[in-house]
Design an enzyme around this catalytic site. Structure first.
Site, short mmCIF file in Angstrom:
data_model
loop_
_atom_site.label_atom_id
_atom_site.label_comp_id
_atom_site.label_asym_id
_atom_site.label_seq_id
_atom_site.Cartn_x
_atom_site.Cartn_y
_atom_site.Cartn_z
N GLY A 10 2.97 2.02 10.92
CA GLY A 10 3.71 3.15 10.84
C GLY A 10 4.64 3.42 12.03
O GLY A 10 5.36 4.27 12.09
N HIS A 41 -9.39 0.97 5.41
CA HIS A 41 -8.14 1.18 5.81
C HIS A 41 -8.11 2.14 7.03
O HIS A 41 -9.09 3.03 6.95
CB HIS A 41 -7.02 1.73 4.95
N ASN A 100 0.83 -1.18 0.06
CA ASN A 100 -0.16 -0.01 0.15
C ASN A 100 0.79 1.19 -0.09
O ASN A 100 1.57 1.64 1.16
CB ASN A 100 -0.86 0.04 1.39
N GLU A 107 -6.47 4.55 8.17
CA GLU A 107 -6.45 5.92 7.88
C GLU A 107 -7.47 6.71 7.07
O GLU A 107 -7.94 7.74 7.20
CB GLU A 107 -4.96 6.22 6.71
N GLU A 114 -4.90 -4.90 10.73
CA GLU A 114 -4.02 -3.98 10.98
C GLU A 114 -4.17 -3.28 12.26
O GLU A 114 -4.91 -2.27 12.21
CB GLU A 114 -3.94 -3.07 9.85
N LYS A 129 0.13 4.29 -0.32
CA LYS A 129 -0.46 5.26 0.58
C LYS A 129 -0.58 6.72 -0.55
O LYS A 129 -0.21 6.62 -1.61
CB LYS A 129 -0.07 5.62 1.77
N SER A 155 3.78 -2.26 10.45
CA SER A 155 5.22 -2.55 10.62
C SER A 155 5.77 -3.56 10.19
O SER A 155 6.72 -4.30 10.87
CB SER A 155 5.56 -2.03 12.19
P1 PGA Z 1 3.12 0.25 7.60
O1 PGA Z 1 1.50 0.41 6.99
O2 PGA Z 1 3.68 -1.20 6.88
O3 PGA Z 1 3.97 1.35 7.33
O4 PGA Z 1 3.18 0.10 9.19
C1 PGA Z 1 0.70 -0.63 6.87
C2 PGA Z 1 -0.48 -0.08 6.28
O5 PGA Z 1 -0.98 0.96 6.75
O6 PGA Z 1 -1.02 -0.89 5.37
#
Ligand code: PGA
Length: 253
Positions: free
Chosen positions: A174, A97, A9, A99, A168, A11, A214
């Site tokens: 992140g 997601h 992803n 976010e 997640e 983003k 992560s």
């Molecule tokens: P990350 O993000 O691997 O940077 O933690 C995962 C995601 O948001 O799908």
């Protein structure tokens, strides 16, 4: 057997030349013999979907969208419909997601609508769920996930056959702190059991459940080795082609 999926992803990262550089590098350096049950996706931003789709056509790399409109068509300025995505060859979409939930207020009814729009357009859906740090601290993580899985109640078994789940934990996204393999396995098992209760054990056993938060080539092997972890949804480590290849290697072994 259920499929294994690795989804990068991106983003709101990478412009057109950066995206195409990644793909070129990836295709030149990925020498992994991908098992037949493993599918690998990247999910770039909307304006790059068509060029990345073209650049990856006839390769083992597939393209997914990061979101889709809850509406079918019409006066919804700024929105992108499932039919538009499908028409350029994009047949998989990430929905829900954290976010999108946090920054854009997306909740149950909107997410149900998005899932239904995508399915009606014959797309496959990766539906994301995850508890925040507070829920985990209060040991209410299973309750939090159960609530987010409620959107599945509006679907029938055929619909559910086109859905994968991405677990997640919000505190892991992140942050550099992934869930432990034990925490991931416990939640993935819980999600599979919840799908059994809502649909059937057979459908649950065919549903791919991905871990995200992560993930790195260093921590992925142990997480992917858990019996109910069927792949990963990756943010940061998917921005670098060599790191992404490292994750494919972890999932292939
Ligand atoms: P990350 O993000 O691997 O940077 O933690 C995962 C995601 O948001 O799908």
């Amino acid at each position: 057997m259920r499929r294994k999926l690795l989804v990068g992803n991106w983003k709101m990262n990478k412009n057109r030349s950066e995206a195409l550089d990644f793909i070129q590098h990836f295709l030149n350096h990925n020498k992994i013999q991908q098992p037949g049950d493993l599918e690998v996706f990247i999910a770039p931003a909307y304006p790059l979907l068509e060029s990345t789709y073209r650049a990856t056509e006839h390769t083992a790399l597939e393209v997914a969208a990061q979101d889709v409109s809850a509406h079918e068509s019409g006066a919804y300025t700024g929105e992108v419909s499932a039919d538009m995505l499908y028409s350029i060859g994009v047949k998989t979409v990430i929905i829900g997601h954290s976010e999108r939930r946090r920054h854009f207020g997306e909740r149950g009814p909107t997410l149900t609508q998005k899932i239904q729009r995508a399915l009606r357009a014959r797309m496959e859906v990766i539906y994301c769920v995850g508890e925040d740090a507070e829920a985990r601290r209060k040991r209410r993580q299973f309750e939090a996930i159960e609530g987010q899985l409620d959107v599945l109640d509006d679907l029938d078994a055929d619909d559910m056959g086109c859905i994968s789940i991405a677990y997640e934990p919000v505190w892991a996204i992140g942050s550099g702190q992934s869930a432990t393999p034990i925490q991931a396995q416990a939640m993935h098992r819980y999600i599979r059991d919840s799908i059994t209760d809502r649909f059937s054990a057979e459908l649950a056993s065919f549903t791919s459940i991905l871990y995200g938060g992560s993930l790195t080539p260093e921590n992925a092997t142990e997480i992917f080795a858990q019996p109910d972890v069927d792949g990963g949804l990756v943010g940061k480590a998917a921005l670098n082609a060599d790191r992404f290849i490292g994750l494919i290697k972890a999932l292939s072994s």
